[in-house]
Design an enzyme around this catalytic site. Sequence first.
Site, PDB file in Angstrom:
ATOM      1  N   GLY A  57      19.791   3.052  31.830  1.00  0.00           N
ATOM      2  CA  GLY A  57      20.627   2.626  32.953  1.00  0.00           C
ATOM      3  C   GLY A  57      22.045   3.122  32.820  1.00  0.00           C
ATOM      4  N   ALA A  58      22.506   3.850  33.850  1.00  0.00           N
ATOM      5  CA  ALA A  58      23.887   4.357  33.845  1.00  0.00           C
ATOM      6  C   ALA A  58      24.742   3.538  34.800  1.00  0.00           C
ATOM      7  N   LYS A  98      42.658  -6.787  43.578  1.00  0.00           N
ATOM      8  CA  LYS A  98      41.256  -6.330  43.663  1.00  0.00           C
ATOM      9  C   LYS A  98      41.176  -4.805  43.471  1.00  0.00           C
ATOM     10  N   VAL A 125      12.587   4.333  34.352  1.00  0.00           N
ATOM     11  CA  VAL A 125      11.968   3.562  33.269  1.00  0.00           C
ATOM     12  C   VAL A 125      10.847   2.715  33.865  1.00  0.00           C
ATOM     13  N   LYS A 149      17.825   6.671  36.763  1.00  0.00           N
ATOM     14  CA  LYS A 149      17.062   7.097  37.935  1.00  0.00           C
ATOM     15  C   LYS A 149      17.687   8.305  38.610  1.00  0.00           C
ATOM     16  N   TYR A 177      27.487  -0.086  34.866  1.00  0.00           N
ATOM     17  CA  TYR A 177      28.715  -0.456  34.150  1.00  0.00           C
ATOM     18  C   TYR A 177      28.466  -0.534  32.650  1.00  0.00           C
ATOM     19  N   GLU A 224      31.835 -10.954  50.521  1.00  0.00           N
ATOM     20  CA  GLU A 224      32.523  -9.648  50.549  1.00  0.00           C
ATOM     21  C   GLU A 224      31.935  -8.748  51.643  1.00  0.00           C
TER      22      GLU A 224
HETATM   23  P1  FAD Z   1      24.298  -1.782  37.156  1.00  0.00           P
HETATM   24  O1  FAD Z   1      25.734  -1.466  37.226  1.00  0.00           O
HETATM   25  O2  FAD Z   1      23.646  -2.328  38.373  1.00  0.00           O
HETATM   26  O3  FAD Z   1      23.540  -0.448  36.706  1.00  0.00           O
HETATM   27  C1  FAD Z   1      22.151  -0.380  36.493  1.00  0.00           C
HETATM   28  C2  FAD Z   1      21.771   1.098  36.460  1.00  0.00           C
HETATM   29  O4  FAD Z   1      20.402   1.209  36.077  1.00  0.00           O
HETATM   30  C3  FAD Z   1      21.901   1.807  37.814  1.00  0.00           C
HETATM   31  O5  FAD Z   1      22.514   3.055  37.642  1.00  0.00           O
HETATM   32  C4  FAD Z   1      20.454   1.980  38.281  1.00  0.00           C
HETATM   33  O6  FAD Z   1      20.259   3.118  39.088  1.00  0.00           O
HETATM   34  C5  FAD Z   1      19.741   2.133  36.937  1.00  0.00           C
HETATM   35  N1  FAD Z   1      18.321   1.742  36.977  1.00  0.00           N
HETATM   36  C6  FAD Z   1      17.800   0.600  37.490  1.00  0.00           C
HETATM   37  N2  FAD Z   1      16.469   0.567  37.297  1.00  0.00           N
HETATM   38  C7  FAD Z   1      16.148   1.713  36.664  1.00  0.00           C
HETATM   39  C8  FAD Z   1      14.920   2.256  36.165  1.00  0.00           C
HETATM   40  N3  FAD Z   1      13.756   1.594  36.301  1.00  0.00           N
HETATM   41  N4  FAD Z   1      14.948   3.465  35.568  1.00  0.00           N
HETATM   42  C9  FAD Z   1      16.117   4.152  35.407  1.00  0.00           C
HETATM   43  N5  FAD Z   1      17.306   3.684  35.842  1.00  0.00           N
HETATM   44  C10 FAD Z   1      17.326   2.475  36.456  1.00  0.00           C
HETATM   45  N6  FAD Z   1      30.950  -7.998  39.384  1.00  0.00           N
HETATM   46  C11 FAD Z   1      32.249  -8.115  39.008  1.00  0.00           C
HETATM   47  O7  FAD Z   1      32.530  -8.371  37.825  1.00  0.00           O
HETATM   48  N7  FAD Z   1      33.259  -7.968  39.905  1.00  0.00           N
HETATM   49  C12 FAD Z   1      33.047  -7.657  41.198  1.00  0.00           C
HETATM   50  O8  FAD Z   1      33.978  -7.518  41.983  1.00  0.00           O
HETATM   51  C13 FAD Z   1      31.692  -7.504  41.632  1.00  0.00           C
HETATM   52  N8  FAD Z   1      31.430  -7.167  42.908  1.00  0.00           N
HETATM   53  C14 FAD Z   1      30.125  -6.959  43.297  1.00  0.00           C
HETATM   54  C15 FAD Z   1      29.885  -6.571  44.623  1.00  0.00           C
HETATM   55  C16 FAD Z   1      28.588  -6.367  45.049  1.00  0.00           C
HETATM   56  C17 FAD Z   1      28.337  -5.941  46.473  1.00  0.00           C
HETATM   57  C18 FAD Z   1      27.505  -6.564  44.152  1.00  0.00           C
HETATM   58  C19 FAD Z   1      26.085  -6.350  44.626  1.00  0.00           C
HETATM   59  C20 FAD Z   1      27.729  -6.962  42.840  1.00  0.00           C
HETATM   60  C21 FAD Z   1      29.046  -7.159  42.399  1.00  0.00           C
HETATM   61  N9  FAD Z   1      29.344  -7.535  41.078  1.00  0.00           N
HETATM   62  C22 FAD Z   1      30.643  -7.689  40.663  1.00  0.00           C
HETATM   63  C23 FAD Z   1      28.263  -7.674  40.081  1.00  0.00           C
HETATM   64  C24 FAD Z   1      28.144  -6.345  39.293  1.00  0.00           C
HETATM   65  O9  FAD Z   1      27.985  -5.267  40.180  1.00  0.00           O
HETATM   66  C25 FAD Z   1      26.996  -6.355  38.290  1.00  0.00           C
HETATM   67  O10 FAD Z   1      27.087  -7.494  37.478  1.00  0.00           O
HETATM   68  C26 FAD Z   1      27.054  -5.084  37.438  1.00  0.00           C
HETATM   69  O11 FAD Z   1      26.827  -3.943  38.242  1.00  0.00           O
HETATM   70  C27 FAD Z   1      26.027  -5.139  36.306  1.00  0.00           C
HETATM   71  O12 FAD Z   1      26.154  -3.979  35.525  1.00  0.00           O
HETATM   72  P2  FAD Z   1      24.872  -3.376  34.795  1.00  0.00           P
HETATM   73  O13 FAD Z   1      25.365  -2.262  33.942  1.00  0.00           O
HETATM   74  O14 FAD Z   1      24.081  -4.453  34.160  1.00  0.00           O
HETATM   75  O15 FAD Z   1      23.962  -2.808  35.976  1.00  0.00           O
HETATM   76  P1  NAD Z   2      25.233 -15.706  43.782  1.00  0.00           P
HETATM   77  O1  NAD Z   2      24.133 -16.278  42.991  1.00  0.00           O
HETATM   78  O2  NAD Z   2      26.596 -15.760  43.233  1.00  0.00           O
HETATM   79  O3  NAD Z   2      25.262 -16.339  45.234  1.00  0.00           O
HETATM   80  C1  NAD Z   2      24.091 -16.479  45.998  1.00  0.00           C
HETATM   81  C2  NAD Z   2      24.284 -17.562  47.056  1.00  0.00           C
HETATM   82  O4  NAD Z   2      23.097 -17.644  47.833  1.00  0.00           O
HETATM   83  C3  NAD Z   2      24.522 -18.944  46.441  1.00  0.00           C
HETATM   84  O5  NAD Z   2      25.667 -19.498  47.031  1.00  0.00           O
HETATM   85  C4  NAD Z   2      23.241 -19.702  46.767  1.00  0.00           C
HETATM   86  O6  NAD Z   2      23.470 -21.088  46.973  1.00  0.00           O
HETATM   87  C5  NAD Z   2      22.803 -19.016  48.055  1.00  0.00           C
HETATM   88  N1  NAD Z   2      21.361 -19.171  48.311  1.00  0.00           N
HETATM   89  C6  NAD Z   2      20.347 -19.159  47.412  1.00  0.00           C
HETATM   90  N2  NAD Z   2      19.156 -19.334  48.034  1.00  0.00           N
HETATM   91  C7  NAD Z   2      19.433 -19.452  49.351  1.00  0.00           C
HETATM   92  C8  NAD Z   2      18.622 -19.633  50.501  1.00  0.00           C
HETATM   93  N3  NAD Z   2      17.281 -19.747  50.429  1.00  0.00           N
HETATM   94  N4  NAD Z   2      19.223 -19.719  51.707  1.00  0.00           N
HETATM   95  C9  NAD Z   2      20.568 -19.596  51.822  1.00  0.00           C
HETATM   96  N5  NAD Z   2      21.391 -19.428  50.755  1.00  0.00           N
HETATM   97  C10 NAD Z   2      20.833 -19.342  49.538  1.00  0.00           C
HETATM   98  O7  NAD Z   2      24.791 -14.170  44.053  1.00  0.00           O
HETATM   99  P2  NAD Z   2      25.621 -12.930  44.591  1.00  0.00           P
HETATM  100  O8  NAD Z   2      26.646 -13.331  45.573  1.00  0.00           O
HETATM  101  O9  NAD Z   2      24.585 -11.952  44.991  1.00  0.00           O
HETATM  102  O10 NAD Z   2      26.342 -12.395  43.294  1.00  0.00           O
HETATM  103  C11 NAD Z   2      25.577 -11.891  42.182  1.00  0.00           C
HETATM  104  C12 NAD Z   2      26.495 -11.784  40.984  1.00  0.00           C
HETATM  105  O11 NAD Z   2      27.478 -10.782  41.217  1.00  0.00           O
HETATM  106  C13 NAD Z   2      27.238 -13.067  40.685  1.00  0.00           C
HETATM  107  O12 NAD Z   2      27.359 -13.210  39.322  1.00  0.00           O
HETATM  108  C14 NAD Z   2      28.605 -12.837  41.297  1.00  0.00           C
HETATM  109  O13 NAD Z   2      29.619 -13.560  40.636  1.00  0.00           O
HETATM  110  C15 NAD Z   2      28.777 -11.344  41.105  1.00  0.00           C
HETATM  111  N6  NAD Z   2      29.667 -10.810  42.147  1.00  0.00           N
HETATM  112  C16 NAD Z   2      30.999 -10.869  41.910  1.00  0.00           C
HETATM  113  C17 NAD Z   2      31.872 -10.424  42.880  1.00  0.00           C
HETATM  114  C18 NAD Z   2      33.362 -10.486  42.612  1.00  0.00           C
HETATM  115  O14 NAD Z   2      33.757 -10.893  41.527  1.00  0.00           O
HETATM  116  N7  NAD Z   2      34.200 -10.089  43.564  1.00  0.00           N
HETATM  117  C19 NAD Z   2      31.381  -9.901  44.085  1.00  0.00           C
HETATM  118  C20 NAD Z   2      29.997  -9.871  44.299  1.00  0.00           C
HETATM  119  C21 NAD Z   2      29.141 -10.341  43.309  1.00  0.00           C
END
Ligand code: FAD
Ligand code: NAD
Length: 400
Positions: A10-11, A375, A81, A38, A13, A170
């Site tokens: 996984g590439a 941010k 994977v 991937k 964070y 967001e």
């Molecule tokens: P990822 O960064 O998701 O990387 C996983 C990698 O594995 C990807 O490159 C993927 O392509 C690869 N991969 C997956 N499956 C396979 C496979 N089978 N074979 C090969 N490669 C594969 N967290 C914060 O701290 N601050 C934020 O502001 C924040 N904002 C977010 C906003 C959004 C919209 C979302 C969805 C999440 C946010 N998060 C935030 C959560 C954060 O993105 C994740 O916690 C973080 O990306 C996890 O890092 P990771 O390295 O575990 O996985």
């Molecule tokens: P989350 O688990 O934080 O939030 C999911 C929400 O969906 C919860 O409020 C939950 O009560 C609700 N929910 C669950 N089942 C439901 C249902 N059946 N019907 C309606 N609502 C339901 O998940 P997320 O927002 O996808 O975030 C995933 C992770 O990524 C978290 O750890 C979050 O902190 C992180 N993240 C961080 C940021 C940031 O720091 N700016 C931004 C995005 C995500």
Amino acid sequence: MKKPSIVILGAGYGGMITATRLTKLLTANEANITLVNKHDYHYQTTWLHEPAAGTLSAERTRMPIKSVLNMNRVKLLQDEVVEIKKEDKKVILKNGEVDYDYLVIGLGSEAETFGIPGVFEHAFSKWTVNGAREVKEHIEYIFAKYNNMEEKNDDMLSFIVAGAGFTGIEFIGELSERMPELCSNYDIPREKVKMYVIEASPSALPGFDPELVEYAMNLLENRGVEFKINCPIKEVQADGVILANGDEVKAGTIVWATGVRGNAVIEKSGFDAMRGRIKVEPELRAPGFEDVFVIGDCALIINEEINRPYPPTAQIAMQMADVCAENIKSLITKQGSLKTFKPDIKGTVASLGGKEAIGVVGSRKLYGTPANFMKKMIDNRYLFLLGGPGLALKRGKSPL
Ligand code: FAD
Ligand code: NAD
């Protein structure tokens, strides 16, 4: 003596930071490093709500892996994977296999559906580059199609965001900010568009600072967002959702953001897991497997103060990567003792579209322009940690 093989899965964070750190901590003579991913690009998951809503190009969220890592030191295997054969120290890929002496699992997460029927069939639930592109294209297609319909179905113009966690908030922040321009560009009367955020808990952003939650909700409501709080969704259908109380909400676009579970490879490979996440030992190894490290969203660690798991975040994934790389170095060089992982949570900041955001940094609450500035700085800090000032300057966001 054979050089040890470190394989990083996984590439994201976690995987990218582990790879960069290892190239600095170990010499080329000390270990071979292979990164399996991937795609041949890395993307910043934390930016994906923007291209999904169409407020940022998807291209801005990704970069070729070879443009960031030292490819003289890291071998990139672009493959998927399938399974980890931990007893054989082997990873099965879609197009082959790879052996390891040390494994780092950083495969990230996937959508948690809680078994709710219809999610994968009718909702957008993939927070990936192509997942984001699909949402954006769908929204624009729906708006274009509406005006060509003989008999107009106004429900098509409704949006449902399932879950008012940070991802849901967001995304709706970006979408609601873009909506006036989108309506104008596609000749859609603004009053016909409905944007719902449906949340199961008694509050949006459960557990977050109530004053900041109120700020966010007021702002979003002023942009036309309607919150349905305390309303668990129990089924997703082609044209909307059914709530636990039996009510139906119709929509042409349903975006799923009810939380995440660890990558399915974890359970498929027979690891003990909770919602697809491995409860790791303090030094980030999988219990019973001294050569397998687990980081990021695939790893579960408990916050002892509240006896609940830490939320899966990029912030924690990056910190885990640092400790993981140092521990692998200690094992390979047989110098120093293994470090235990303790998250250092610096805060949480969430964007709300445009120049709006909310956040808590240290003990300070931020909202509006200062939160938005923070941010962007957080987004840029990651690029700095990954590729130094050059990468941050080239690919970062303007903080103003
Ligand atoms: P990822 O960064 O998701 O990387 C996983 C990698 O594995 C990807 O490159 C993927 O392509 C690869 N991969 C997956 N499956 C396979 C496979 N089978 N074979 C090969 N490669 C594969 N967290 C914060 O701290 N601050 C934020 O502001 C924040 N904002 C977010 C906003 C959004 C919209 C979302 C969805 C999440 C946010 N998060 C935030 C959560 C954060 O993105 C994740 O916690 C973080 O990306 C996890 O890092 P990771 O390295 O575990 O996985
Ligand atoms: P989350 O688990 O934080 O939030 C999911 C929400 O969906 C919860 O409020 C939950 O009560 C609700 N929910 C669950 N089942 C439901 C249902 N059946 N019907 C309606 N609502 C339901 O998940 P997320 O927002 O996808 O975030 C995933 C992770 O990524 C978290 O750890 C979050 O902190 C992180 N993240 C961080 C940021 C940031 O720091 N700016 C931004 C995005 C995500």
